[in-house]
Design an enzyme around this catalytic site. Structure first.
Site, PDB file in Angstrom:
ATOM      1  N   HIS A 105      -7.076   2.230   4.769  1.00 26.20           N
ATOM      2  CA  HIS A 105      -6.889   3.134   6.078  1.00 26.20           C
ATOM      3  C   HIS A 105      -8.102   3.063   6.915  1.00 26.20           C
ATOM      4  O   HIS A 105      -7.905   3.348   8.210  1.00 26.20           O
ATOM      5  CB  HIS A 105      -6.609   4.682   5.706  1.00 26.20           C
ATOM      6  CG  HIS A 105      -5.005   4.913   5.211  1.00 26.20           C
ATOM      7  ND1 HIS A 105      -4.623   4.358   4.137  1.00 26.20           N
ATOM      8  CD2 HIS A 105      -3.991   5.318   5.934  1.00 26.20           C
ATOM      9  CE1 HIS A 105      -3.274   4.492   3.815  1.00 26.20           C
ATOM     10  NE2 HIS A 105      -2.798   5.287   4.989  1.00 26.20           N
ATOM     11  N   GLU A 122      -3.199   8.062   8.382  1.00 26.92           N
ATOM     12  CA  GLU A 122      -1.725   8.115   8.169  1.00 26.92           C
ATOM     13  C   GLU A 122      -0.919   8.613   9.253  1.00 26.92           C
ATOM     14  O   GLU A 122       0.330   8.272   9.581  1.00 26.92           O
ATOM     15  CB  GLU A 122      -1.236   8.397   6.848  1.00 26.92           C
ATOM     16  CG  GLU A 122       0.015   8.222   6.302  1.00 26.92           C
ATOM     17  CD  GLU A 122       0.263   6.725   6.172  1.00 26.92           C
ATOM     18  OE1 GLU A 122       1.418   6.347   6.059  1.00 26.92           O
ATOM     19  OE2 GLU A 122      -0.608   6.154   5.882  1.00 26.92           O
ATOM     20  N   ASP A 159       0.790  -1.248  -0.132  1.00 27.43           N
ATOM     21  CA  ASP A 159       0.105  -0.038  -0.081  1.00 27.43           C
ATOM     22  C   ASP A 159       1.072   1.397   0.058  1.00 27.43           C
ATOM     23  O   ASP A 159       2.292   1.365   0.147  1.00 27.43           O
ATOM     24  CB  ASP A 159      -0.904  -0.151   1.438  1.00 27.43           C
ATOM     25  CG  ASP A 159      -1.768   1.297   1.181  1.00 27.43           C
ATOM     26  OD1 ASP A 159      -2.309   1.665   0.187  1.00 27.43           O
ATOM     27  OD2 ASP A 159      -2.450   1.562   2.181  1.00 27.43           O
ATOM     28  N   SER A 160       0.315   2.474  -0.117  1.00 20.41           N
ATOM     29  CA  SER A 160       1.224   3.790  -0.035  1.00 20.41           C
ATOM     30  C   SER A 160       1.536   4.071   1.369  1.00 20.41           C
ATOM     31  O   SER A 160       2.264   4.974   1.531  1.00 20.41           O
ATOM     32  CB  SER A 160       0.339   4.752  -0.729  1.00 20.41           C
ATOM     33  OG  SER A 160      -0.849   5.134  -0.129  1.00 20.41           O
ATOM     34  N   CYS A 181     -10.906   2.206   1.210  1.00 18.74           N
ATOM     35  CA  CYS A 181      -9.593   2.620   1.241  1.00 18.74           C
ATOM     36  C   CYS A 181      -9.268   1.927   2.741  1.00 18.74           C
ATOM     37  O   CYS A 181     -10.019   1.757   3.592  1.00 18.74           O
ATOM     38  CB  CYS A 181      -9.546   4.035   1.554  1.00 18.74           C
ATOM     39  SG  CYS A 181      -7.707   4.516   2.086  1.00 18.74           S
ATOM     40  N   CYS A 223      -4.614  -1.774  -1.568  1.00 15.97           N
ATOM     41  CA  CYS A 223      -4.933  -0.223  -1.779  1.00 15.97           C
ATOM     42  C   CYS A 223      -5.887  -0.189  -2.898  1.00 15.97           C
ATOM     43  O   CYS A 223      -5.844  -0.770  -4.002  1.00 15.97           O
ATOM     44  CB  CYS A 223      -3.437   0.483  -2.436  1.00 15.97           C
ATOM     45  SG  CYS A 223      -3.839   2.114  -3.239  1.00 15.97           S
TER      46      CYS A 223
END
Length: 262
Positions: free
Chosen positions: A185, A151, A9-10, A183, A72
């Site tokens: 997150h 994040e 993932d980012s 998402c 992601c």
């Protein structure tokens, strides 16, 4: 060479997928990469995401990944075919898992999806649901700010609650009885969102269905990874910063973070 389930993932969002994979497949070894240096994917041009994701997937395969999980939604929605073409191992993404889970969960056939701007622009969830079950109506919501808050490790507090309440207002206005966390997150905000939406809205985390699908592929293709191997965690950014965030969400399970020079 040691073998792994490769996950990327980012940022920290993909750790929600790692959590579900370990719950369902505790004996399987995982290699995770957070492309923190290029966070967030959700606001980047498609071409840039393609370049980063294919590079990361090639790194995972070269380091022993026998299957790759694109943890992601932005990458899954925009570039999935390109990712699969660049490697010789199975690749699974988030969109199909999210749509299947939502279709099973909804009772009134009205579903909301909360994602990044990139995923929303792609309309990947709308298209996938249209193919799976055209009778389900869907509304797409987006919030990069909520992604940024997670994040940064901000998953509670009045400011986060107030902002999430604003973002989720259309869910009730649309009459949705199901919300897809589009998402990776967002599962870290599940409790907060449940408090905002109440019991009338079912919150769906695609990671659960995806972990199930990974298990099926491993069994079907006989791709079991090394039992007893230590999981490995990489970042393209600051390893100390990522370790702090990972421990905030997963505790001492993450003990060491390596740097991926990609």
């Amino acid at each position: 060479m040691q073998s792994y389930i490769g996950v990327f993932d980012s940022g920290v969002g993909g750790l929600t997928v790692v959590r579900e994979l370990k719950n369902r497949l505790p004996r399987e070894a995982i290699m995770y990469i957070a492309d923190s240096l290029f966070f967030p994917y959700g606001t980047k041009p498609k071409e840039r995401v393609i370049s980063r994701a294919t590079t990361i997937v090639e790194f995972l395969e070269s380091h022993g990944a026998r299957i790759v999980v694109v943890a992601c939604n932005t990458a899954s929605s925009a570039i999935f075919p390109e990712i699969q073409r660049c490697v010789d191992v199975p690749v699974l993404g988030m969109i199909s898992a999210g749509v299947k889970s939502a279709q099973l969960a909804t009772r009134n056939r009205r579903v909301a999806v909360l994602s990044t701007p990139g995923t929303a622009r792609s309309h990947a969830y709308l298209r996938a649901m249209g193919l799976l079950d055209p009778t389900v109506e869907m509304i797409e919501l987006q919030s990069q700010e909520l992604v940024n808050l997670v994040e940064a490790g901000s998953i509670e507090g009045q400011n986060v609650t107030d902002y999430a309440t604003h973002v989720l207002k259309p869910v009730r206005e649309f009459g949705a009885d199901t919300l897809v966390l589009g998402c990776t997150h967002f599962p870290f905000l599940t409790s907060l969102m449940e408090g905002i939406l109440g019991p009338a809205v079912k919150i769906v985390d695609p990671s659960k269905e995806l972990a199930y699908e990974v298990g099926l592929v491993l069994e079907k293709c006989r791709l079991t990874t090394g039992a007893g191997q230590q999981d490995r965690f990489f970042t393209t950014g600051d390893p100390g910063d990522f370790l702090d965030k990972a421990r905030l969400f997963l505790g001492d399970y993450v003990s060491t973070v390596e740097v991926a020079d990609v």
